[in-house]
Design a protein around this motif. Structure first.
Motif, PDB file in Angstrom:
ATOM      1  N   GLN A 611     -71.359  24.622  25.857  1.00  0.00           N
ATOM      2  CA  GLN A 611     -71.666  23.276  26.333  1.00  0.00           C
ATOM      3  C   GLN A 611     -73.126  22.914  26.015  1.00  0.00           C
ATOM      4  O   GLN A 611     -73.432  21.812  25.621  1.00  0.00           O
ATOM      5  CB  GLN A 611     -71.434  23.228  27.837  1.00  0.00           C
ATOM      6  N   GLU A 612     -74.013  23.897  26.209  1.00  0.00           N
ATOM      7  CA  GLU A 612     -75.403  23.667  25.820  1.00  0.00           C
ATOM      8  C   GLU A 612     -75.694  24.588  24.651  1.00  0.00           C
ATOM      9  O   GLU A 612     -76.009  25.747  24.849  1.00  0.00           O
ATOM     10  CB  GLU A 612     -76.345  23.976  26.986  1.00  0.00           C
ATOM     11  N   PRO A 613     -75.562  24.069  23.417  1.00  0.00           N
ATOM     12  CA  PRO A 613     -75.714  24.961  22.264  1.00  0.00           C
ATOM     13  C   PRO A 613     -77.090  25.597  22.261  1.00  0.00           C
ATOM     14  O   PRO A 613     -78.089  24.922  22.530  1.00  0.00           O
ATOM     15  CB  PRO A 613     -75.535  24.038  21.064  1.00  0.00           C
ATOM     16  N   PHE A 614     -77.107  26.874  22.011  1.00  0.00           N
ATOM     17  CA  PHE A 614     -78.379  27.588  22.025  1.00  0.00           C
ATOM     18  C   PHE A 614     -78.684  28.122  20.643  1.00  0.00           C
ATOM     19  O   PHE A 614     -77.871  28.796  20.033  1.00  0.00           O
ATOM     20  CB  PHE A 614     -78.304  28.748  23.021  1.00  0.00           C
ATOM     21  N   LEU A 615     -79.854  27.771  20.131  1.00  0.00           N
ATOM     22  CA  LEU A 615     -80.282  28.332  18.850  1.00  0.00           C
ATOM     23  C   LEU A 615     -81.490  29.223  19.109  1.00  0.00           C
ATOM     24  O   LEU A 615     -82.294  28.947  19.996  1.00  0.00           O
ATOM     25  CB  LEU A 615     -80.666  27.225  17.871  1.00  0.00           C
ATOM     26  N   LEU A 690     -64.186  25.562  22.537  1.00  0.00           N
ATOM     27  CA  LEU A 690     -65.091  24.439  22.259  1.00  0.00           C
ATOM     28  C   LEU A 690     -65.394  23.753  23.587  1.00  0.00           C
ATOM     29  O   LEU A 690     -64.544  23.060  24.132  1.00  0.00           O
ATOM     30  CB  LEU A 690     -64.422  23.450  21.311  1.00  0.00           C
ATOM     31  N   ASP A 691     -66.572  24.007  24.120  1.00  0.00           N
ATOM     32  CA  ASP A 691     -66.923  23.393  25.405  1.00  0.00           C
ATOM     33  C   ASP A 691     -67.810  22.188  25.113  1.00  0.00           C
ATOM     34  O   ASP A 691     -68.986  22.354  24.789  1.00  0.00           O
ATOM     35  CB  ASP A 691     -67.646  24.417  26.282  1.00  0.00           C
ATOM     36  N   GLU A 692     -67.263  21.013  25.177  1.00  0.00           N
ATOM     37  CA  GLU A 692     -68.020  19.792  24.891  1.00  0.00           C
ATOM     38  C   GLU A 692     -68.693  19.875  23.530  1.00  0.00           C
ATOM     39  O   GLU A 692     -69.867  19.564  23.384  1.00  0.00           O
ATOM     40  CB  GLU A 692     -69.095  19.565  25.964  1.00  0.00           C
ATOM     41  N   ALA A 693     -67.936  20.329  22.545  1.00  0.00           N
ATOM     42  CA  ALA A 693     -68.543  20.604  21.241  1.00  0.00           C
ATOM     43  C   ALA A 693     -69.026  19.340  20.544  1.00  0.00           C
ATOM     44  O   ALA A 693     -69.887  19.391  19.675  1.00  0.00           O
ATOM     45  CB  ALA A 693     -67.548  21.337  20.347  1.00  0.00           C
ATOM     46  N   THR A 694     -68.474  18.193  20.917  1.00  0.00           N
ATOM     47  CA  THR A 694     -68.890  16.984  20.208  1.00  0.00           C
ATOM     48  C   THR A 694     -69.519  15.972  21.160  1.00  0.00           C
ATOM     49  O   THR A 694     -69.520  14.776  20.909  1.00  0.00           O
ATOM     50  CB  THR A 694     -67.693  16.330  19.501  1.00  0.00           C
ATOM     51  N   ALA A 695     -70.074  16.486  22.261  1.00  0.00           N
ATOM     52  CA  ALA A 695     -70.597  15.556  23.267  1.00  0.00           C
ATOM     53  C   ALA A 695     -71.837  14.804  22.776  1.00  0.00           C
ATOM     54  O   ALA A 695     -72.046  13.652  23.114  1.00  0.00           O
ATOM     55  CB  ALA A 695     -70.908  16.308  24.548  1.00  0.00           C
ATOM     56  N   SER A 696     -72.659  15.468  21.950  1.00  0.00           N
ATOM     57  CA  SER A 696     -73.924  14.827  21.603  1.00  0.00           C
ATOM     58  C   SER A 696     -73.947  14.199  20.217  1.00  0.00           C
ATOM     59  O   SER A 696     -74.997  14.096  19.613  1.00  0.00           O
ATOM     60  CB  SER A 696     -75.061  15.846  21.681  1.00  0.00           C
ATOM     61  N   VAL A 697     -72.787  13.865  19.692  1.00  0.00           N
ATOM     62  CA  VAL A 697     -72.814  13.240  18.358  1.00  0.00           C
ATOM     63  C   VAL A 697     -72.213  11.833  18.429  1.00  0.00           C
ATOM     64  O   VAL A 697     -71.454  11.510  19.333  1.00  0.00           O
ATOM     65  CB  VAL A 697     -72.055  14.090  17.313  1.00  0.00           C
ATOM     66  N   ASP A 698     -72.582  11.025  17.436  1.00  0.00           N
ATOM     67  CA  ASP A 698     -72.063   9.653  17.440  1.00  0.00           C
ATOM     68  C   ASP A 698     -70.581   9.654  17.041  1.00  0.00           C
ATOM     69  O   ASP A 698     -70.036  10.660  16.590  1.00  0.00           O
ATOM     70  CB  ASP A 698     -72.883   8.785  16.484  1.00  0.00           C
ATOM     71  N   ILE A 713     -58.691  24.920  13.701  1.00  0.00           N
ATOM     72  CA  ILE A 713     -57.867  25.453  14.781  1.00  0.00           C
ATOM     73  C   ILE A 713     -56.502  25.926  14.320  1.00  0.00           C
ATOM     74  O   ILE A 713     -55.804  26.584  15.077  1.00  0.00           O
ATOM     75  CB  ILE A 713     -57.666  24.419  15.919  1.00  0.00           C
ATOM     76  N   LYS A 714     -56.176  25.602  13.096  1.00  0.00           N
ATOM     77  CA  LYS A 714     -54.825  25.974  12.626  1.00  0.00           C
ATOM     78  C   LYS A 714     -54.583  27.476  12.813  1.00  0.00           C
ATOM     79  O   LYS A 714     -55.348  28.291  12.333  1.00  0.00           O
ATOM     80  CB  LYS A 714     -54.667  25.586  11.160  1.00  0.00           C
ATOM     81  N   GLY A 715     -53.534  27.792  13.546  1.00  0.00           N
ATOM     82  CA  GLY A 715     -53.179  29.195  13.706  1.00  0.00           C
ATOM     83  C   GLY A 715     -54.036  29.950  14.709  1.00  0.00           C
ATOM     84  O   GLY A 715     -53.911  31.160  14.840  1.00  0.00           O
ATOM     85  N   ARG A 716     -54.962  29.261  15.366  1.00  0.00           N
ATOM     86  CA  ARG A 716     -55.782  29.975  16.350  1.00  0.00           C
ATOM     87  C   ARG A 716     -55.519  29.389  17.727  1.00  0.00           C
ATOM     88  O   ARG A 716     -55.290  28.187  17.847  1.00  0.00           O
ATOM     89  CB  ARG A 716     -57.279  29.790  16.076  1.00  0.00           C
ATOM     90  N   THR A 717     -55.626  30.238  18.744  1.00  0.00           N
ATOM     91  CA  THR A 717     -55.537  29.716  20.097  1.00  0.00           C
ATOM     92  C   THR A 717     -56.855  29.009  20.397  1.00  0.00           C
ATOM     93  O   THR A 717     -57.925  29.584  20.182  1.00  0.00           O
ATOM     94  CB  THR A 717     -55.339  30.869  21.094  1.00  0.00           C
ATOM     95  N   THR A 718     -56.775  27.766  20.818  1.00  0.00           N
ATOM     96  CA  THR A 718     -58.005  27.014  21.041  1.00  0.00           C
ATOM     97  C   THR A 718     -58.056  26.451  22.459  1.00  0.00           C
ATOM     98  O   THR A 718     -57.064  25.909  22.947  1.00  0.00           O
ATOM     99  CB  THR A 718     -58.097  25.839  20.045  1.00  0.00           C
ATOM    100  N   PHE A 719     -59.189  26.638  23.082  1.00  0.00           N
ATOM    101  CA  PHE A 719     -59.442  25.964  24.358  1.00  0.00           C
ATOM    102  C   PHE A 719     -60.534  24.945  24.091  1.00  0.00           C
ATOM    103  O   PHE A 719     -61.632  25.316  23.674  1.00  0.00           O
ATOM    104  CB  PHE A 719     -59.946  26.944  25.416  1.00  0.00           C
ATOM    105  N   ALA A 720     -60.215  23.667  24.315  1.00  0.00           N
ATOM    106  CA  ALA A 720     -61.249  22.650  24.060  1.00  0.00           C
ATOM    107  C   ALA A 720     -61.480  21.849  25.330  1.00  0.00           C
ATOM    108  O   ALA A 720     -60.530  21.472  26.021  1.00  0.00           O
ATOM    109  CB  ALA A 720     -60.796  21.735  22.936  1.00  0.00           C
ATOM    110  N   ILE A 721     -62.755  21.631  25.610  1.00  0.00           N
ATOM    111  CA  ILE A 721     -63.103  20.822  26.777  1.00  0.00           C
ATOM    112  C   ILE A 721     -63.824  19.588  26.264  1.00  0.00           C
ATOM    113  O   ILE A 721     -64.670  19.698  25.371  1.00  0.00           O
ATOM    114  CB  ILE A 721     -64.068  21.586  27.699  1.00  0.00           C
ATOM    115  N   ALA A 722     -63.493  18.435  26.790  1.00  0.00           N
ATOM    116  CA  ALA A 722     -64.251  17.243  26.404  1.00  0.00           C
ATOM    117  C   ALA A 722     -64.153  16.210  27.507  1.00  0.00           C
ATOM    118  O   ALA A 722     -63.112  16.069  28.149  1.00  0.00           O
ATOM    119  CB  ALA A 722     -63.713  16.671  25.107  1.00  0.00           C
TER     120      ALA A 722
END
Ligand SMILES: Nc1ncnc2c1ncn2[C@@H]1O[C@H](COP(=O)(O)OP(=O)(O)OP(=O)(O)O)[C@@H](O)[C@H]1O
Ligand SMILES: [Mg+2]
Length: 775
Positions: A611-615, A690-698, A713-722
């Protein structure tokens, strides 16, 4: 009624106070525990007396709390007492208690515990908008006072709940002695078993046995060599200078003296060099073991501790240990040996004179001891003020934009100058104390010399001793008092170093909560079927976060988690990654209980966009490749392209070598997010989170990332939050959470048709976006 019951042991206080002479509190551990639980600490008798004078009935107090910083800002006792109408602050000493504040609760608008760096302050804002600093407390009591502030606020609003959690105030105390524990540690300096800690430190020394032996030998030799010169001076005076003959002996003596000095210097150099190596190696060992243990700890360990406090274990505490090992121990041994050596030599030369030497010794010891007691207090105050300045600076500089935006520079300058001024005062006190006491101590030391000059002088005149003996004596004397002064400080030094070591061991010894089960099963190829059965979970035991979750996720399915903020979406993901363990129920992965799956296998196959990407500071390429250390540049670029990051990366002059700055702060939030998506893509996981993976983009970038994710996501189990629900339209199934429970599940269309919680959420968002569009 409850108050009375709780206060029962102290009901006699008011009436009998005047008869009790001692102010010392003798409270058993149990009593402390029992009372502190609900915010009642046993009051000293002097307070009882004072309350009697003030006509305040101690039985009616609903809060009695002690603070550990006095009115003058030194370490000392102060009390906060509250009854249904008033709030009192009292300072106490051995003889009396003085009233600092007496405020009617009706006048208080707000009360709060403000954390500073080295201490905290309990502040009241009156209804007349006046701010009063009621009292200060050390960081160790921060949690206590935060709760106290909440509690008083409740009393003010008449909503105090006396059925509060049992252990409300308890955990801050040492279970052994009941004293308050320093913040963020379970090590009680009071109960510290010195012997045990020293033994453990010795284990770390084991690999350096040889070096330690050499150092000890060299120290012994240096001490012995240092004892030579005064004795040779005696021979020089008696056998050469007084009879004025024997040039040969003169030459020999000077050469011997020179050689002694030369060897002692040489030994000191060798000793210093070996010690530096041993000390540094030792701290390296301790530090790296400590860091390994920190890496092993589970997230819950970090939830409970402040990063700053942990950092100080790795830096300050290990440094303290080093200084003790490299400077402290040799200092102690050398000085100890010198003292013994000189004592023996003095008595051997002339026992009568030697016994005179010890006349000022008790005085020197006593004065040094007293001085350190005072000096420590002054020094504490000084550091305390430094901490305050640090807090102000940190706060204001990180919020400089706000200061400027509201034009508050002048006020901040004024506030800073006030703090800086009090630091100056404390600094003056420390320096003046130092510059008064040290010459004073030096004088005391010289006093012994005068006695020897006089008595020894008479003996020389009377011919009882030679001039050389006297001079040698004075020489030894000059070497005697210094170590004496130094050794009085040693206990201070040792207890600080041992506390540091114990704080280090505390971490080394704490077992990570999340561990591989002994019979853990390797799952090198996860398929990604999850099953939550009746799962309940809470971070703190009083506040359930997830309640009775039942959810089956098939391999390759994309699950959208939706719900209001704080509903428990991220928490579900934390359980999937096994960052925390469940309280109740079970969670299985491919039919195996997640507790039985090897953690390494699980995490290796999970890709997560937080949710808060860390670099980390470093280049963009390094950050993308964090998930796959040996990734080729082509792979990195492919991942960046898939995450829609390639374009903006290429626009910056350094491209993939662009430095992202600390925590990636030189990039925009949307850019950081895309890099962390690229990182997850490169990882090529079986399970994608993907926890709010696209929250900060236009919206446009989001669309592009959506495409990338759809490929991913094809073929993968995905949990996405938005929160932006449109993002999850394509999910195979949406799970709607409310207050930790699943309230609805189904596809976007199904849920819309159902016109339940999801429908309402969507409607709400539509309205909001329409409003925005109108604006
Ligand atoms: N590390 C933690 N320690 C204690 N409580 C926590 C912790 N993390 C979350 N909580 C609490 O658990 C509850 C659920 O938090 P969670 O992060 O799962 O919410 P969320 O649904 O992801 O919310 P958001 O949409 O705002 O991200 C919240 O009330 C929160 O205060
Ligand atoms: Mg969340």
């Amino acid at each position: 009624m409850l108050i009375r019951l709780l206060f029962a042991p102290y009901t006699c206080m008011g009436a009998q106070a005047s008869r009790v002479e001692t102010t010392r509190r003798v409270v058993s551990t149990n009593k402390i525990k029992g009372l502190i639980m609900r915010g009642y600490e046993s009051l000293p008798e002097v307070i009882g007396k004072r309350l009697h004078e003030l006509k305040v009935d101690p039985k009616e107090l609903c809060l009695t709390i002690s603070a550990d910083i006095s009115k003058e800002g030194l370490f000392g006792e102060r009390w906060l007492l509250v009854n249904k109408e008033r709030l009192f602050v009292l300072s106490t000493n051995e003889e009396k208690a003085s009233l600092d504040y007496d405020l009617p609760l009706s006048k208080i608008k707000e009360i709060r515990a403000e954390p500073l760096v080295g201490n905290g302050v309990l502040e009241v804002r009156t209804k007349e908008e006046q701010t009063i600093e009621l009292l200060h407390y050390s960081n160790a009591l921060e949690r206590k006072f935060t709760r106290v502030a909440t509690k008083i606020q409740k009393i003010i609003k008449n909503e105090e709940d006396l059925r509060e959690e049992e252990d409300e105030f308890e955990e801050d105390h040492c279970p052994n002695c009941g004293l308050m524990l320093p913040k963020g540690t379970k090590v009680c300096p009071h109960c510290l078993k010195k012997g045990k800690t020293i033994k453990r430190l010795l284990v770390y020394m084991k690999p350096y046995r040889q070096e330690v032996f050499i150092v000890a030998l060299l120290m012994f030799l240096t001490t012995a060599l240092d004892l030579f010169p005064p004795y040779f001076t005696k021979i020089l005076i008696d056998d050469v200078l007084t009879p004025r003959k024997n040039i040969r002996l003169l030459i020999i003596l000077v050469l011997v003296l020179l050689a002694a000095r030369l060897f002692s210097t040489l030994f000191a150099i060798i000793r210093g060099r070996i010690l530096a190596r041993v000390g540094m190696n030792l701290t390296f060992d301790v530090r790296s073991e400590l860091y390994q243990c920190l890496q092993k700890q589970s997230l819950s360990f970090y939830d409970k501790r402040q990063t700053g406090a942990l950092m100080s274990r790795v830096t300050r505490d290990t440094e303290q240990l080093l200084s003790f090992m490299v400077d402290g121990i040799p200092f102690f041994f050398v000085n100890g040996m010198i003292l013994i050596g000189i004592g023996v030599v003095l008595f051997a030369i002339n026992w009568r004179l030697a016994s005179l030497v010890f006349i000022p010794a008790p005085l020197v010891i006593l004065c040094t001891h007293l001085f350190w007691q005072r000096f420590r207090v002054a020094l504490h105050k000084y550091w305390h003020r430094w901490a305050q300045i640090g807090a102000t600076l940190g706060d204001v500089l990180s919020g400089i934009q706000v200061v400027k935006a509201f034009g508050q520079e002048k006020r901040e300058i004024h506030k800073f100058n006030e703090k800086s001024g009090s630091l100056m005062q404390a600094g003056i006190e420390v320096e003046q104390l130092f510059s008064t006491v040290f010459p004073g101590l030096a004088f005391l030391t010289v006093l012994g010399t005068f006695i020897i000059w006089y008595v020894g002088g008479i003996d020389v005149i009377a011919g009882r001793i030679t001039l050389g003996t006297l001079i040698a004596f004075l020489g030894y004397l000059g070497m005697f008092y210094g170590p004496l002064q130094a050794l009085t400080r040693f206990s201070d030094w040792i207890s600080r170093a041992l506390t540091s070591s114990e704080r280090i061991f505390e971490i080394i010894d704490s077992q990570p909560e999340i561990l591989d089960a002994p019979d853990a099963i390797p799952l090198p190829n996860i398929e990604g079927n999850f099953e939550f059965k009746n799962v309940s979970f809470s971070y703190d035991k009083n506040k359930p976060v997830l309640k009775g979750i039942n959810l089956k996720v098939k391999s390759g399915e994309m699950i959208g988690l939706v719900g209001k903020s704080g509903a428990g979406k991220t928490t579900i993901i934390n359980l999937v990654c096994r960052f925390y363990d469940l309280d109740e129920g079970s969670l299985s992965l491919d039919g195996v209980d997640i507790h039985k799956v090897k953690i390494k296998d699980l995490r290796r196959q999970i890709g997560i966009v937080l949710q808060e990407p860390f670099l980390f500071s470093g280049t963009i390429a390094q950050n993308i490749a964090y998930s796959k250390v040996n990734a080729t540049p082509e792979e990195i670029i492919r991942a960046a392209k898939a995450a829609n990051a390639h374009e903006f990366i290429m626009k910056s002059p350094d491209g993939y070598d662009t430095q992202v700055g600390e925590r990636g702060k030189r990039l925009s939030a949307g850019e950081r997010q895309r890099i962390s998506i690229a990182r997850a893509i490169l990882h090529n996981p079986r399970i994608l989170i993907l926890d709010e993976a696209t929250a900060s983009v236009d919206t446009e970038t989001e669309r592009q990332i959506q495409e990338a994710i759809a490929r991913l996501i094809k073929g993968r189990t995905t949990f996405a939050i938005a929160h932006r629900l449109s993002t999850l339209k394509d999910a195979d199934r949406l799970i709607v959470f409310e207050e930790g429970k699943i309230v609805e599940a189904g596809t976007h269309e199904e849920l819309l048709r159902k016109k339940g919680n999801y429908f309402n959420l969507v409607q709400l968002q539509r309205k909001l976006s329409q409003l925005k569009a109108v604006e």
